[in-house]
Design a protein around this motif. Structure first.
Motif, PDB file in Angstrom:
ATOM      1  N   GLY A  42       0.786  -1.230   0.000  1.00  0.00           N
ATOM      2  CA  GLY A  42       0.000   0.000   0.000  1.00  0.00           C
ATOM      3  C   GLY A  42       0.816   1.277   0.000  1.00  0.00           C
ATOM      4  O   GLY A  42       0.450   2.240   0.671  1.00  0.00           O
ATOM      5  N   SER A  61      -5.484   4.836   2.591  1.00  0.00           N
ATOM      6  CA  SER A  61      -6.355   3.668   2.754  1.00  0.00           C
ATOM      7  C   SER A  61      -5.628   2.358   2.498  1.00  0.00           C
ATOM      8  O   SER A  61      -6.265   1.303   2.406  1.00  0.00           O
ATOM      9  CB  SER A  61      -7.561   3.780   1.813  1.00  0.00           C
ATOM     10  OG  SER A  61      -8.308   4.933   2.121  1.00  0.00           O
ATOM     11  N   GLY A  63      -4.210  -0.579   0.617  1.00  0.00           N
ATOM     12  CA  GLY A  63      -4.610  -1.147  -0.657  1.00  0.00           C
ATOM     13  C   GLY A  63      -3.453  -1.594  -1.515  1.00  0.00           C
ATOM     14  O   GLY A  63      -2.360  -1.874  -1.023  1.00  0.00           O
ATOM     15  N   GLY A  83      -8.830  -1.400  -4.202  1.00  0.00           N
ATOM     16  CA  GLY A  83      -9.444  -0.431  -3.302  1.00  0.00           C
ATOM     17  C   GLY A  83     -10.349   0.570  -3.992  1.00  0.00           C
ATOM     18  O   GLY A  83     -10.939   1.424  -3.337  1.00  0.00           O
ATOM     19  N   ARG A  85      -9.797   3.245  -5.927  1.00  0.00           N
ATOM     20  CA  ARG A  85      -9.429   4.628  -5.655  1.00  0.00           C
ATOM     21  C   ARG A  85      -8.391   5.106  -6.672  1.00  0.00           C
ATOM     22  O   ARG A  85      -7.677   4.320  -7.279  1.00  0.00           O
ATOM     23  CB  ARG A  85      -8.843   4.771  -4.250  1.00  0.00           C
ATOM     24  CG  ARG A  85      -9.847   4.552  -3.145  1.00  0.00           C
ATOM     25  CD  ARG A  85      -9.254   4.800  -1.776  1.00  0.00           C
ATOM     26  NE  ARG A  85      -7.991   4.122  -1.534  1.00  0.00           N
ATOM     27  CZ  ARG A  85      -7.843   2.834  -1.219  1.00  0.00           C
ATOM     28  NH1 ARG A  85      -8.882   2.048  -1.153  1.00  0.00           N
ATOM     29  NH2 ARG A  85      -6.643   2.333  -0.983  1.00  0.00           N
ATOM     30  N   GLU A  98      -6.736  11.008  -1.813  1.00  0.00           N
ATOM     31  CA  GLU A  98      -7.390   9.912  -2.535  1.00  0.00           C
ATOM     32  C   GLU A  98      -8.762  10.339  -3.034  1.00  0.00           C
ATOM     33  O   GLU A  98      -9.409  11.206  -2.444  1.00  0.00           O
ATOM     34  CB  GLU A  98      -7.552   8.698  -1.624  1.00  0.00           C
ATOM     35  CG  GLU A  98      -6.250   8.074  -1.211  1.00  0.00           C
ATOM     36  CD  GLU A  98      -6.443   6.860  -0.314  1.00  0.00           C
ATOM     37  OE1 GLU A  98      -5.628   5.937  -0.423  1.00  0.00           O
ATOM     38  OE2 GLU A  98      -7.403   6.837   0.493  1.00  0.00           O
ATOM     39  N   LYS A 100     -12.391   8.440  -4.477  1.00  0.00           N
ATOM     40  CA  LYS A 100     -13.117   7.187  -4.661  1.00  0.00           C
ATOM     41  C   LYS A 100     -13.439   7.010  -6.135  1.00  0.00           C
ATOM     42  O   LYS A 100     -13.892   7.940  -6.800  1.00  0.00           O
ATOM     43  CB  LYS A 100     -14.406   7.170  -3.839  1.00  0.00           C
ATOM     44  CG  LYS A 100     -14.162   7.069  -2.358  1.00  0.00           C
ATOM     45  CD  LYS A 100     -15.457   7.001  -1.589  1.00  0.00           C
ATOM     46  CE  LYS A 100     -15.166   6.912  -0.101  1.00  0.00           C
ATOM     47  NZ  LYS A 100     -16.400   6.884   0.684  1.00  0.00           N
TER      48      LYS A 100
END
Length: 190
Positions: A42, A61, A63, A83, A85, A98, A100
């Protein structure tokens, strides 16, 4: 590890990375610094090939960072496939933000207006993030297309591979439309 092949001496040089990094994508900036996606831990990693020092920037987050591109201003955009993103790393400050997304973002490219285009391999769409507003719009593609990689051509248009159909798309990013579709010579499974 990250390796560099010297074409003159025909030898490799390797650098060890932190445990679990599992590098996937990488790029080399204008000053010769190496940036990579730590798909296994990540992170976005920064390797100084002169000193061998590695600095990791943890995605908020976590990922599985996947693919990355660099802007002229020194910003790295990257996809986080599992994830869902998109990430933005300021290489000067190390700060990451980040956004979404959907459809398991895979490959990405920048258009001339600074928008971030990305392949939604799991949804059969192309996404476009406007970095000024954070708004994402989508361009639906043929069912089962699985867009995987894309690149910006010198004329500003986009070229997209359709992993699920064995095709190549030519896209106008300003009009947000497919201009032409080409079958690959290897057929639908190529």
């Amino acid at each position: 590890k990250i390796a560099r092949f010297d074409t003159h001496t025909q030898t490799f040089h390797e650098w060890d990375l932190p445990a679990g990094a599992q590098p996937h994508g990488l790029l080399v900036d204008r000053s010769g610094q190496v940036w990579y996606t730590g798909n296994g831990n990540g992170t976005i990693g920064h390797l100084d090939p002169v000193t061998g020092k590695v600095v990791e920037h943890k995605a908020p987050s976590g990922g599985d960072p996947h693919t990355l591109v660099l802007t002229e201003q020194g910003v790295i955009w990257f996809t986080v496939q599992g994830g869902n993103r998109l990430g933005r790393l300021d290489t000067q400050t190390g700060s990451i933000s980040e956004f979404k997304a959907a459809g398991r973002p895979y490959g990405l490219a920048l258009d001339r207006a600074g928008n971030v285009w990305f392949c939604e391999i799991g949804a059969g769409k192309l996404g476009k993030l406007d970095p000024k507003t954070g708004t994402i719009s989508e361009l639906p593609l043929e069912s089962g297309s699985q867009p995987r990689r894309l690149a910006t051509a010198p004329d500003g248009s986009l070229w997209v591979t359709l992993y699920g159909k064995g095709k190549l798309l030519h896209v106008d990013p300003v009009a947000a439309k497919v201009m032409h579709e080409y079958a690959l010579p290897g057929g639908p499974n190529s």
